[in-house]
Design an enzyme around this catalytic site. Structure first.
Site, PDB file in Angstrom:
ATOM      1  N   SER A   1      -1.968   1.347   8.195  1.00 38.49           N
ATOM      2  CA  SER A   1      -2.897   2.183   7.421  1.00 38.49           C
ATOM      3  C   SER A   1      -2.620   3.671   7.604  1.00 38.49           C
ATOM      4  CB  SER A   1      -4.348   1.894   7.808  1.00 38.49           C
ATOM      5  OG  SER A   1      -4.727   0.610   7.404  1.00 38.49           O
TER       6      SER A   1
ATOM      7  N   ARG B   1       0.937  12.715  -9.516  1.00 32.60           N
ATOM      8  CA  ARG B   1       0.630  14.125  -9.285  1.00 32.60           C
ATOM      9  C   ARG B   1       1.838  15.009  -9.570  1.00 32.60           C
ATOM     10  NH1 ARG B   1      -3.345  15.159 -10.154  1.00 32.60           N
ATOM     11  NH2 ARG B   1      -4.622  14.493  -8.409  1.00 32.60           N
TER      12      ARG B   1
ATOM     13  N   ASP C   1       0.094  15.108  -1.511  1.00 35.47           N
ATOM     14  CA  ASP C   1      -0.824  16.133  -2.004  1.00 35.47           C
ATOM     15  C   ASP C   1      -0.515  17.502  -1.410  1.00 35.47           C
ATOM     16  OD1 ASP C   1      -2.177  14.453  -3.746  1.00 35.47           O
ATOM     17  OD2 ASP C   1      -3.761  13.978  -2.314  1.00 35.47           O
TER      18      ASP C   1
ATOM     19  N   HIS D   1       2.231  15.709 -13.113  1.00 31.56           N
ATOM     20  CA  HIS D   1       1.337  16.770 -13.586  1.00 31.56           C
ATOM     21  C   HIS D   1       1.949  18.148 -13.385  1.00 31.56           C
ATOM     22  CE1 HIS D   1      -2.276  13.920 -12.726  1.00 31.56           C
ATOM     23  NE2 HIS D   1      -1.823  13.754 -13.955  1.00 31.56           N
TER      24      HIS D   1
ATOM     25  N   ARG E   1       0.819  -1.210   0.000  1.00 27.44           N
ATOM     26  CA  ARG E   1       0.000   0.000   0.000  1.00 27.44           C
ATOM     27  C   ARG E   1       0.857   1.267   0.000  1.00 27.44           C
ATOM     28  NH1 ARG E   1      -5.484  -0.054   2.728  1.00 27.44           N
ATOM     29  NH2 ARG E   1      -4.586   1.660   3.924  1.00 27.44           N
TER      30      ARG E   1
ATOM     31  N   SER F   1       8.907   3.832   3.468  1.00 24.79           N
ATOM     32  CA  SER F   1       8.945   2.650   4.333  1.00 24.79           C
ATOM     33  C   SER F   1       8.802   3.114   5.772  1.00 24.79           C
ATOM     34  CB  SER F   1      10.258   1.875   4.153  1.00 24.79           C
ATOM     35  OG  SER F   1      10.344   0.816   5.085  1.00 24.79           O
ATOM     36  N   GLY F   2       7.689   2.774   6.395  1.00 22.31           N
ATOM     37  CA  GLY F   2       7.483   3.185   7.780  1.00 22.31           C
ATOM     38  C   GLY F   2       8.586   2.701   8.688  1.00 22.31           C
ATOM     39  N   SER F   3       8.898   1.420   8.614  1.00 23.90           N
ATOM     40  CA  SER F   3       9.904   0.831   9.494  1.00 23.90           C
ATOM     41  C   SER F   3      11.331   1.117   9.030  1.00 23.90           C
ATOM     42  CB  SER F   3       9.710  -0.684   9.570  1.00 23.90           C
ATOM     43  OG  SER F   3      10.026  -1.285   8.322  1.00 23.90           O
ATOM     44  N   GLY F   4      11.509   1.346   7.734  1.00 22.83           N
ATOM     45  CA  GLY F   4      12.849   1.524   7.189  1.00 22.83           C
ATOM     46  C   GLY F   4      13.626   0.225   7.096  1.00 22.83           C
ATOM     47  N   GLU F   5      12.923  -0.891   7.220  1.00 22.09           N
ATOM     48  CA  GLU F   5      13.570  -2.204   7.195  1.00 22.09           C
ATOM     49  C   GLU F   5      13.067  -3.087   6.049  1.00 22.09           C
ATOM     50  OE1 GLU F   5      16.073  -2.790   9.084  1.00 22.09           O
ATOM     51  OE2 GLU F   5      15.830  -1.144  10.513  1.00 22.09           O
ATOM     52  N   THR F   6      12.175  -2.565   5.216  1.00 25.15           N
ATOM     53  CA  THR F   6      11.615  -3.348   4.124  1.00 25.15           C
ATOM     54  C   THR F   6      12.713  -3.698   3.124  1.00 25.15           C
ATOM     55  OG1 THR F   6       9.611  -2.035   4.453  1.00 25.15           O
ATOM     56  CG2 THR F   6       9.690  -3.436   2.499  1.00 25.15           C
TER      57      THR F   6
ATOM     58  N   GLU G   1       0.318   4.882   5.474  1.00 26.39           N
ATOM     59  CA  GLU G   1      -0.009   4.922   4.051  1.00 26.39           C
ATOM     60  C   GLU G   1      -0.905   6.116   3.728  1.00 26.39           C
ATOM     61  OE1 GLU G   1      -1.669   1.166   4.591  1.00 26.39           O
ATOM     62  OE2 GLU G   1       0.322   0.294   4.859  1.00 26.39           O
TER      63      GLU G   1
END
Length: 187
Positions: free
Chosen positions: A151, A59, A162, A62, A48, A88-93, A154
């Site tokens: 969630s 965007r 935006d 554009h 996500r 990456s929230g965790s920075g470990e992905t 994301e």
């Protein structure tokens, strides 16, 4: 609209507001400066988070920014004139971590948008932009969420994109009506 639906909707909006208010203004300004100096802006993430990054890339495109999603068939080479935005929230992905290392080897700047300032990504990062929301890292100062898993990160990432797009429009003094010429027209 049921009371439960409205209650959940308002809870999500409140959480997003808290998350976006917690982003440091100086980090946002540094991020915008890096974007303006870059020839091309690459985006990498998974799941996500990747969907949110794809929306941001669209965007920014554009707005005249050369935006590239890593892995797309039309992806050009990254150079030392470019920047890689890692979500990456965790920075470990693992996948984004590997791509960040490769981008750094090739001389590109790396921006990590995430929650965990002490992640493995920090060794490659030129700028860490923190959205301090609940992540797998489970830091004490993270903003808690009633929502499942990541969630809130994301959603906040998408809204961050935006908000920064609006800042770019103002900085570049772009005409909102003229932006439609960059919108997809094969629809």
């Amino acid at each position: 609209m049921t009371n439960e639906y409205l209650k959940n909707s308002l809870s999500i909006i409140e959480e997003c507001q808290m998350a976006l208010e917690a982003v440091a203004e100086e980090q946002v300004q540094a991020y915008l400066t890096i974007l303006e100096e870059a020839d091309k802006v690459f985006f990498v993430g998974v799941g996500r988070v990747l969907l949110a990054l794809k929306a941001i890339a669209k965007r920014y495109g554009h707005l005249g920014i050369k935006a590239v999603v890593v892995g797309e068939i039309t992806e050009p080479a990254i150079t030392d004139k470019d920047v890689l935005i890692v979500g990456s929230g965790s920075g470990e992905t693992l996948f984004p971590l590997g791509i960040a290392g490769k981008a750094k080897q090739l001389g590109a700047k790396v921006v990590h948008i995430g929650s965990n300032p002490e992640s493995s990504l920090s060794q490659y990062t030129d700028l860490f932009l923190r959205i301090p929301v609940e992540s797998r890292a489970k830091k004490e100062d993270e903003i808690a969420s009633r929502q499942p898993m990541t969630s809130l990160f994301e959603q906040s990432l998408l809204l961050f994109g935006d908000a920064t797009a609006m800042m770019i429009i103002k900085q570049r003094d772009l005409d909102m009506e003229q932006l439609w010429e960059y919108h997809a027209n094969l629809e």
